[in-house]
Write an enzyme that holds these catalytic residues in place. Structure first.
Site, PDB file in Angstrom:
ATOM      1  N   ASP A 133      -6.553  10.884  -3.401  1.00 48.00           N
ATOM      2  CA  ASP A 133      -5.111  10.645  -3.433  1.00 48.00           C
ATOM      3  C   ASP A 133      -4.284  11.785  -4.012  1.00 48.00           C
ATOM      4  OD1 ASP A 133      -2.934   9.032  -2.832  1.00 48.00           O
ATOM      5  OD2 ASP A 133      -2.895   8.092  -4.801  1.00 48.00           O
ATOM      6  N   CYS A 187      -6.517  -7.843  12.449  1.00 51.10           N
ATOM      7  CA  CYS A 187      -5.253  -8.490  12.087  1.00 51.10           C
ATOM      8  C   CYS A 187      -4.852  -9.571  13.095  1.00 51.10           C
ATOM      9  CB  CYS A 187      -4.131  -7.456  11.980  1.00 51.10           C
ATOM     10  SG  CYS A 187      -4.228  -6.406  10.509  1.00 51.10           S
ATOM     11  N   CYS A 190      -1.633 -12.278  13.285  1.00 55.22           N
ATOM     12  CA  CYS A 190      -1.086 -12.534  11.939  1.00 55.22           C
ATOM     13  C   CYS A 190       0.028 -11.547  11.615  1.00 55.22           C
ATOM     14  CB  CYS A 190      -2.203 -12.424  10.910  1.00 55.22           C
ATOM     15  SG  CYS A 190      -1.655 -12.664   9.202  1.00 55.22           S
ATOM     16  N   CYS A 193       1.958 -10.243   6.231  1.00 54.28           N
ATOM     17  CA  CYS A 193       2.445  -9.136   5.405  1.00 54.28           C
ATOM     18  C   CYS A 193       3.848  -8.719   5.815  1.00 54.28           C
ATOM     19  CB  CYS A 193       1.486  -7.955   5.474  1.00 54.28           C
ATOM     20  SG  CYS A 193       1.187  -7.279   7.124  1.00 54.28           S
ATOM     21  N   CYS A 197       7.538  -9.216   3.118  1.00 54.03           N
ATOM     22  CA  CYS A 197       8.239  -8.087   2.509  1.00 54.03           C
ATOM     23  C   CYS A 197       9.668  -8.461   2.123  1.00 54.03           C
ATOM     24  CB  CYS A 197       8.247  -6.894   3.471  1.00 54.03           C
ATOM     25  SG  CYS A 197       9.068  -5.440   2.759  1.00 54.03           S
ATOM     26  N   CYS A 213      10.839   0.327   0.861  1.00 50.49           N
ATOM     27  CA  CYS A 213       9.676  -0.272   0.194  1.00 50.49           C
ATOM     28  C   CYS A 213       9.878  -0.291  -1.322  1.00 50.49           C
ATOM     29  CB  CYS A 213       8.425   0.528   0.562  1.00 50.49           C
ATOM     30  SG  CYS A 213       6.933   0.011  -0.309  1.00 50.49           S
ATOM     31  N   CYS A 243       2.967  -7.617   0.198  1.00 54.59           N
ATOM     32  CA  CYS A 243       2.332  -7.524   1.506  1.00 54.59           C
ATOM     33  C   CYS A 243       0.814  -7.537   1.398  1.00 54.59           C
ATOM     34  CB  CYS A 243       2.819  -6.292   2.270  1.00 54.59           C
ATOM     35  SG  CYS A 243       2.346  -4.707   1.538  1.00 54.59           S
ATOM     36  N   CYS A 247      -2.284 -11.288   2.407  1.00 55.44           N
ATOM     37  CA  CYS A 247      -3.247 -11.046   3.489  1.00 55.44           C
ATOM     38  C   CYS A 247      -4.338 -12.111   3.472  1.00 55.44           C
ATOM     39  CB  CYS A 247      -3.868  -9.659   3.346  1.00 55.44           C
ATOM     40  SG  CYS A 247      -5.100  -9.288   4.617  1.00 55.44           S
TER      41      CYS A 247
END
Length: 347
Positions: A133, A187, A190, A193, A197, A213, A243, A247
């Site tokens: 990252d 996914c 669905c 998520c 938000c 966001c 989000c 899940c």
């Protein structure tokens, strides 16, 4: 899987990685066009560092032509409580699950380096590079290519075993490992998520507008938070888990798989806004030593706490808020003005 690869998987597990997969060094390069489009539309907001070295981000060989394989790894930080449970508790702030324990950069990188040393000891002729990252590496597409999960509609990696709760790292190697099958998208129809938000940050499935966001606004964005998003922020003071938390695949994730470094610090599970608003720079640094929160600095953090205070409806916070209206940082002072006006206006 050959003997070295088998032993490498076992060593990764021993070092605390919950997921490991292998991909060719040219895997994930097809995602480069999507990245360029996203940047071209300005959806990265003020994260100008994402504009640098687009060719390098396109794939492992763009950064290092000698790379033959990518080892994708994930470390679990599965919460043992519902991240949405405190949404209505106005006197406390909500900290994203990932930031309640120790800084994942340090923990994951330490384990990656240990795994790298082990691999070099087994294959002295090999060369490698480790990433977590902090370099232009597209960990999520690589994780999907290596079969440890798929990039869900919220744009984060989803695992059938660990849900949405994995910290990702990668090792680029000159060794050629047998690649795993890329993970299929699970996914389906669905859209939990997307619907969860609070700020409508998803213009379409698999597309995130960072400028809307809450994680971006409370962590990456340095200036005043746009007023159109302030009420929706609620009591979130660092990041947002909505989000991820909704899940359906999270039902298979077990907190027992969580690395012990990510156990939540008691003072960050339900921190009281009144105490956080009193933090000066030294107090902020002491409280968040070893935490990823430390990197945003006192001013940005207190700005977030003021937004939460303004949304709280708790008039008892007003003296703390008023005291910050004369803060030396103009962004903090403006947020304090806004919060004070909200609290005085009443529910």
């Amino acid at each position: 899987m050959d003997d070295l690869q088998t032993r490498l998987v076992a060593e990764a597990r021993r070092l605390g990685f919950a997921a490991i997969g292998f991909a060719r060094a040219d895997a994930g390069e097809e995602r480069a066009d999507r990245l360029r489009q996203w940047l071209g539309e300005g959806m990265h907001g003020t994260m100008k560092w994402m504009e640098r070295e687009p060719a390098v981000r396109a794939g492992a060989r763009g950064m290092w032509p000698a790379a033959r394989s990518v080892i994708a790894l994930g470390m679990a930080y599965t919460p043992d409580r519902d991240p949405l449970a405190m949404a209505s508790e106005g006197e406390v702030g909500r900290v994203s699950v990932y930031a309640q324990g120790r800084d994942y950069h340090d923990t994951v990188k330490k384990a990656l380096k240990a795994l790298a040393r082990w691999l070099v000891a087994q294959a002295p002729e090999s060369e490698l590079k480790v990433f977590v990252d902090t370099a232009p590496v597209m960990e999520k597409p690589l994780g999907e290519a290596a079969g440890i999960g798929w990039q869900g509609k919220h744009t984060n990696l989803v695992s059938k075993t660990h849900g949405s709760w994995l910290f990702l790292g990668a090792i680029y190697s000159t060794l050629e490992f047998a690649p795993d099958e890329p993970h299929a998208d699970r996914c389906g129809s669905c859209r939990a998520c997307q619907d969860a938000c609070p700020t409508d940050a998803f213009p379409a499935p698999y597309r995130l507008d960072a400028r809307r966001c809450i994680s971006y606004l409370t962590i990456e964005h340095a200036g005043p938070i746009p007023e159109e998003f302030r009420a929706a922020i609620g009591n979130r003071i660092y990041g947002c888990d909505d989000c991820l938390a909704v899940c359906p695949w999270n039902k298979f994730a077990e907190s027992a798989a969580r690395h012990r470094a990510f156990l939540p610090r008691a003072e960050l599970v339900a921190p009281r806004l009144g105490e956080l608003l009193a933090l000066d720079d030294a107090g902020f640094r002491r409280l968040f030593s070893g935490s990823p929160i430390k990197r945003i600095g006192r001013n940005r953090f207190v700005r977030n706490c003021l937004i939460a205070a303004g949304n709280s409806g708790k008039v008892a916070l007003l003296p703390r808020v008023e005291a910050l209206r004369g803060d030396g940082d103009p962004v903090v002072a403006e947020a304090a003005d806004w919060a004070a006006a909200r609290l005085k206006a009443g529910p």
